[in-house]
Motif scaffolding. Structure first.
Motif, PDB file in Angstrom:
ATOM      1  N   LEU A 134       0.829  -1.215   0.000  1.00 10.02           N
ATOM      2  CA  LEU A 134       0.000   0.000   0.000  1.00 10.02           C
ATOM      3  C   LEU A 134       0.860   1.261   0.000  1.00 10.02           C
ATOM      4  N   LEU A 135       1.968   1.230   0.739  1.00  6.06           N
ATOM      5  CA  LEU A 135       2.891   2.367   0.718  1.00  6.06           C
ATOM      6  C   LEU A 135       3.439   2.567  -0.693  1.00  6.06           C
ATOM      7  N   GLY A 136       3.814   1.476  -1.346  1.00  2.00           N
ATOM      8  CA  GLY A 136       4.317   1.561  -2.718  1.00  2.00           C
ATOM      9  C   GLY A 136       3.288   2.114  -3.678  1.00  2.00           C
ATOM     10  N   ILE A 137       2.055   1.673  -3.552  1.00  2.00           N
ATOM     11  CA  ILE A 137       0.984   2.183  -4.415  1.00  2.00           C
ATOM     12  C   ILE A 137       0.810   3.683  -4.201  1.00  2.00           C
ATOM     13  N   ALA A 138       0.791   4.108  -2.940  1.00  2.00           N
ATOM     14  CA  ALA A 138       0.618   5.542  -2.647  1.00  2.00           C
ATOM     15  C   ALA A 138       1.751   6.370  -3.246  1.00  2.00           C
ATOM     16  N   ILE A 139       2.977   5.920  -3.091  1.00  2.00           N
ATOM     17  CA  ILE A 139       4.121   6.667  -3.632  1.00  2.00           C
ATOM     18  C   ILE A 139       4.080   6.641  -5.159  1.00  2.00           C
ATOM     19  N   GLY A 140       3.734   5.504  -5.741  1.00  2.00           N
ATOM     20  CA  GLY A 140       3.626   5.414  -7.208  1.00  2.00           C
ATOM     21  C   GLY A 140       2.588   6.385  -7.752  1.00  2.00           C
ATOM     22  N   LEU A 141       1.454   6.491  -7.051  1.00  2.00           N
ATOM     23  CA  LEU A 141       0.412   7.423  -7.489  1.00  2.00           C
ATOM     24  C   LEU A 141       0.878   8.870  -7.337  1.00  2.00           C
ATOM     25  N   LEU A 142       1.524   9.174  -6.216  1.00  2.00           N
ATOM     26  CA  LEU A 142       1.998  10.547  -5.984  1.00  2.00           C
ATOM     27  C   LEU A 142       3.077  10.961  -6.980  1.00  2.00           C
ATOM     28  N   MET A 143       3.952  10.046  -7.322  1.00  2.00           N
ATOM     29  CA  MET A 143       5.066  10.374  -8.230  1.00  2.00           C
ATOM     30  C   MET A 143       4.614  10.526  -9.680  1.00  2.00           C
ATOM     31  N   THR A 144       3.424  10.030  -9.992  1.00  2.00           N
ATOM     32  CA  THR A 144       2.955  10.095 -11.388  1.00  2.00           C
ATOM     33  C   THR A 144       1.725  10.995 -11.541  1.00  2.00           C
ATOM     34  N   ALA A 145       1.395  11.725 -10.493  1.00  5.02           N
ATOM     35  CA  ALA A 145       0.196  12.579 -10.544  1.00  5.02           C
ATOM     36  C   ALA A 145       0.414  13.775 -11.448  1.00  5.02           C
TER      37      ALA A 145
END
Length: 145
Positions: A134-145
């Protein structure tokens, strides 16, 4: 080198890994009341940095290349293998190491042996893998927003 630093999928994966490692260290400071800087680079514990790394990568690749891309397929399969391994095989190794260390301590009580103890904190519980993912998903979403 500049193009490497512009690779948002790679940066998302590395940032997710780093945040998981720092989180593990801070959690240990709070729970054990001691700073162990080795936690910054060691395996095992909450959250799973391996899971954060691969899910950060898969999420960013999915957002950047599309969910139907071959790149996303490769990264999500890789994430599944890594997360299964962290909670399965590596978790079993952790349990076995703990049991072997306990058996050696009991067998050689009062007569120390020269061998080094086996590392016990290698794998993850399913919850640690889930939180890392879940941490990885959150960071992945934030980095590609």
């Amino acid at each position: 080198m500049a193009s490497l630093l512009e690779n948002r999928a790679l940066l998302a994966a590395l940032l997710a890994w780093a945040l998981a490692q720092v989180s593990k260290t801070l959690i240990e400071v709070v729970t054990q009341r001691r700073l162990n800087l080795r936690r910054l680079v060691s395996a095992g514990g909450m959250p799973s940095a391996h899971s954060a790394l691969v899910m950060g990568l898969a999420t960013a690749v999915g957002r950047l290349a599309g969910l139907s891309s071959t790149s996303f397929a490769i990264s999500i399969v890789l994430a599944g293998v890594v997360m299964y391994d962290a909670a399965g095989v590596r978790r079993a190794v952790s349990i076995q190491a703990r049991m072997l260390n306990q058996m050696l301590e009991e067998a050689f009580k009062g007569h120390p042996i020269g061998e080094q103890r086996l590392r016990e904190l290698i794998g993850h519980t399913p919850v640690q893998v889930l939180v890392g993912g879940l941490l990885g998903i959150a960071i992945g979403l934030l980095m590609t927003a």
